[in-house]
Scaffold this active site. Structure first.
Site, PDB file in Angstrom:
ATOM      1  N   ASP A 239       0.883  -1.158   0.000  1.00  0.00           N
ATOM      2  CA  ASP A 239       0.000   0.000   0.000  1.00  0.00           C
ATOM      3  C   ASP A 239       0.931   1.221   0.000  1.00  0.00           C
ATOM      4  OD1 ASP A 239      -2.050   1.803   0.060  1.00  0.00           O
ATOM      5  OD2 ASP A 239      -3.136   0.872   1.722  1.00  0.00           O
TER       6      ASP A 239
HETATM    7  C1  BGC Z   1      -4.923   3.373   0.008  1.00  0.00           C
HETATM    8  C2  BGC Z   1      -5.015   2.406  -1.161  1.00  0.00           C
HETATM    9  C3  BGC Z   1      -4.811   3.156  -2.454  1.00  0.00           C
HETATM   10  C4  BGC Z   1      -3.467   3.846  -2.412  1.00  0.00           C
HETATM   11  C5  BGC Z   1      -3.129   4.613  -3.666  1.00  0.00           C
HETATM   12  C6  BGC Z   1      -3.668   4.215  -0.052  1.00  0.00           C
HETATM   13  O1  BGC Z   1      -3.719   5.243   0.878  1.00  0.00           O
HETATM   14  O2  BGC Z   1      -4.983   2.669   1.212  1.00  0.00           O
HETATM   15  O3  BGC Z   1      -6.249   1.750  -1.137  1.00  0.00           O
HETATM   16  O4  BGC Z   1      -4.928   2.297  -3.545  1.00  0.00           O
HETATM   17  O5  BGC Z   1      -3.451   4.762  -1.325  1.00  0.00           O
HETATM   18  O6  BGC Z   1      -3.889   5.765  -3.765  1.00  0.00           O
END
Ligand code: BGC
Length: 670
Positions: A239
């Protein structure tokens, strides 16, 4: 590109996938492998120009594609995942997957950071709207459909967030303290099924720790289970910034292929140093890179674009699909005196009120934000439907019917990423508005626009009609009007229990279970959602699987082929469903299983099958369900395996988890 690169074996699309992967892998220097292990500019991998490797591009998110932060490139905004789940229609989830993949392809990208399939453990989680359900079976069926849809277009799905990211409070630091049985029975099934049944090409690790270890460097979760036991052939991406507290070698050894959005632990110098110090093996590094390359080939990265499925974006078909999902996801919760559907011929004036009547829901909520070319609000949808027929007014006392749009929004501490909700109640001024409106007009319809259960104790009894419309995408207003005026017969069912009080909810026994601190104790174990309410005999406000229709369905003639079942036999049960009302409509027939006696506590009901059936008035249909041994099993931690004990099992079939219409039982013997 140079002639010499384009004639290398990995460029030859007539060779086998693994042959191409190995050819490219062996050409990479170790520095190039390090370089390929982290991202740049939010959504891109680094290029290796020497070999003609361009950036692999991935975009959010779970309700449509978001290629940038400003909306320069617009995309279809679909209903939130909780609304899509409320359709209980796997086909719509599959079509949704196809549509978002077409938009990804049109943008020249390769992967969509979706679906988000964390279990809705608490109604307070800020991302409840982004996830599907509290139930592992419904979660599994829908997740598999989405992934299959996406990947049918040779675009990679990225199943997130692996695992136990069930709240936003302290998401970078908390450790989910959870036992093996609970992981196996509740939290793993959907993730596992996307691997086993849909061959998911990517997984995103979670921010949090699971039993003390961060998701991005969790050897047991990633290398051992996901890869070795479940047979995952894709790659794991972190993530965004989830690696801040992890180590280079921890992530490499665990199986993290790609660190996003930029190099931290996969900074080339750090990787080099860890390598020289012998902290990770080349074999693991190669395996991580190999997985990323494999997915590059799977999405046709090095192939002639003409040989790949075509992309499209913002088409009328996608917009119609967004409307269809919304129509089927809207849940009718209460309809006293059959006030709905509204009769367009009889009503003269409608008052449309409330803070959410003109709310646009696409912008906000965090990474699931969307920039659609337009968004129809509730007020717009109703006005459009009433044009030249019904007057829209502001005062309830002046109207035949008033429709009140209340609920939440995507602001901080509501339904939004990175924070959890701070209140289970609606804002006080909304509760006041409900009461005042009812006083002025008893024909008041309350429509909720929100993405998670809320308390309704203070006002529910005063309201004759209640509709849960969620955040229903760019066609929300039209879909709401379709349901209110009866152009569409509501068929949505709750994918999550609505508790009366927050303290009734399983994760809210103490502040150690929610929000916790450095640890969050998953003490409720397998008793998540309706499993908890049923087992502890707590009456919820609205049960899991609940939703009304404008017609009536009759359940009858439950039958089993055999009443004594042995291990390898399929268990077939059938019922007859008939539409005995005056309108065509769809019913979600739900099958729950109950193990009458077992050595470990088991839920009273576990969803093990459902079918959404459309019937015209007087039409009937025989519906078959097939169960297998695995459907009867529970996970025994002592044996570290799934177990089915000999004995009697009940099959409960109904219209919600509470509204069981038919029952039968069979005897199982190993
Ligand atoms: C989120 C993800 C997301 C990623 C990219 C993170 O903060 O938890 O679900 O895909 O950011 O934006």
């Amino acid at each position: 590109m140079e002639e010499s690169i384009s004639s290398l074996p990995f460029r030859n699309s007539s060779l086998g996938l693994e042959e191409r992967v190995e050819d490219l892998l062996k050409r990479l220097t170790i520095e190039e492998k390090f370089k390929l292990s982290s991202g740049r500019l939010m959504w891109f991998t680094k290029k290796v120009k020497r070999l003609g490797i361009d950036s692999f591009v991935m975009y959010d998110g779970p309700h449509g594609v978001r290629p940038d932060y400003k909306g320069e490139r617009q995309c279809t905004y679909f209903p939130s995942a909780i609304c899509r789940a409320a359709t209980w229609n796997p086909l719509l989830s599959q079509e949704f997957g196809v549509a978002i993949a077409e938009e990804v392809r049109d943008l020249g990208a390769h992967m969509i950071l979706a679906p988000g399939i964390n279990i809705q453990r608490t109604p307070m989680c800020g991302r409840t709207f982004e996830y599907q359900t509290e139930d592992p079976y419904l979660n599994k069926i829908l997740a598999v459909s989405v992934v299959k849809g996406i990947q049918s277009q040779r675009i990679a799905a990225c199943v997130k967030h692996f695992i136990c990211n069930n709240q936003e409070t302290n998401r970078f630091t908390y450790s989910a303290v959870i036992n093996e049985r609970t992981l196996q029975e509740i939290y793993f099934p959907a993730f596992k099924a996307t691997v086993r049944k849909a061959d998911a090409w990517s997984f995103m690790s979670c921010y949090n720790k699971v039993n003390g270890i961060y998701g991005s460097e969790h050897f047991d979760l990633i290398r051992n289970r996901l890869m070795n036991k479940w047979g995952f052939r894709g790659f794991v991406v972190s993530d965004w910034n989830a690696t801040v507290y992890t180590s280079t070698e921890g992530c490499i050894n665990a199986g993290l292929s790609l660190e996003m959005p930029k190099a931290n632990v996969y900074n080339v110098k750090k990787m080099q140093k860890a390598f020289e110090e012998g902290k990770f093996s080349l074999e693991y590094l190669n395996d991580n890179v190999r997985r990323l390359l494999r997915v590059m080939f799977l999405v046709g990265f090095f192939d002639n674009p003409d040989s790949l499925p075509k992309g499209t974006r913002n088409t009328p078909e996608h917009q119609t699909l967004a409307r269809k999902i919304a129509q089927e996801g809207i849940v009718l919760l209460k309809n006293e005196n059959e006030l709905l559907p509204l009769n367009i011929k009889k009503i003269k004036k409608i008052a449309v009120l409330g803070p959410n009547a003109e709310l646009k829901t696409s912008l906000g909520g965090g990474s699931s934000t969307n920039f659609p070319p337009y968004e129809i609000t509730a007020l717009q949808g109703i006005t459009e439907r009433c044009r030249d027929k019904i007057m829209i007014v502001n005062s309830p006392s002046d109207a035949d019917v008033s429709i009140l749009f209340i609920g939440l929004n995507h602001e901080e501490n509501m339904d939004a990423e990175d924070t959890d909700k701070i209140s289970f109640k609606l804002p006080a001024e909304q509760i006041k508005l409900v009461k005042e409106t009812i006083k002025q007009n008893k024909n008041t319809i309350v429509v909720l626009i929100n993405g998670s259960p809320i308390s309704m104790e203070d006002w529910i009894n005063e309201v004759p009609v209640l509709v849960e419309a969620w955040y229903a995408g760019m066609e929300a207003g039209r879909a709401i009007a379709d349901v209110l005026f009866g152009d569409v017969n509501p068929s949505g069912k709750l994918p999550i229990t609505f508790p009366k009080r927050l303290s009734d909810s399983p994760a809210h026994k103490s502040d150690k279970t929610f929000p916790g601190n450095d640890k969050v104790l998953y003490d409720e174990g397998i008793f998540v959602g309706y499993r908890h309410f049923e087992y502890n005999k707590i009456k919820p406000l609205f049960p899991f699987g609940y939703g009304l229709s404008y017609t009536t369905f009759k359940y009858s003639k439950i039958k089993m082929e055999n009443y004594t079942i042995a291990a390898d036999e399929t268990i077939r049960v059938s019922i007859e469903l008939e539409n005995i009302g005056a309108k065509g409509g769809a019913e979600v027939v739900q099958l729950y299983l109950h193990d009458v006696e077992s050595c470990l506590p088991r839920p009273f009901k576990e969803l093990k099958g459902f079918q959404k059936i459309f019937l015209q008035p007087k039409q009937k249909k025989i519906i078959n369900f097939d169960l297998t041994r695995q459907d009867l099993a529970f996970f025994d931690e002592n044996l570290n395996d799934w177990v089915v004990e000999n004995g009697t099992f009940k099959i409960l079939i109904g219209s919600s988890s509470e509204d069981i219409r038919l029952e039968t039982e069979f005897y199982y013997s190993n």
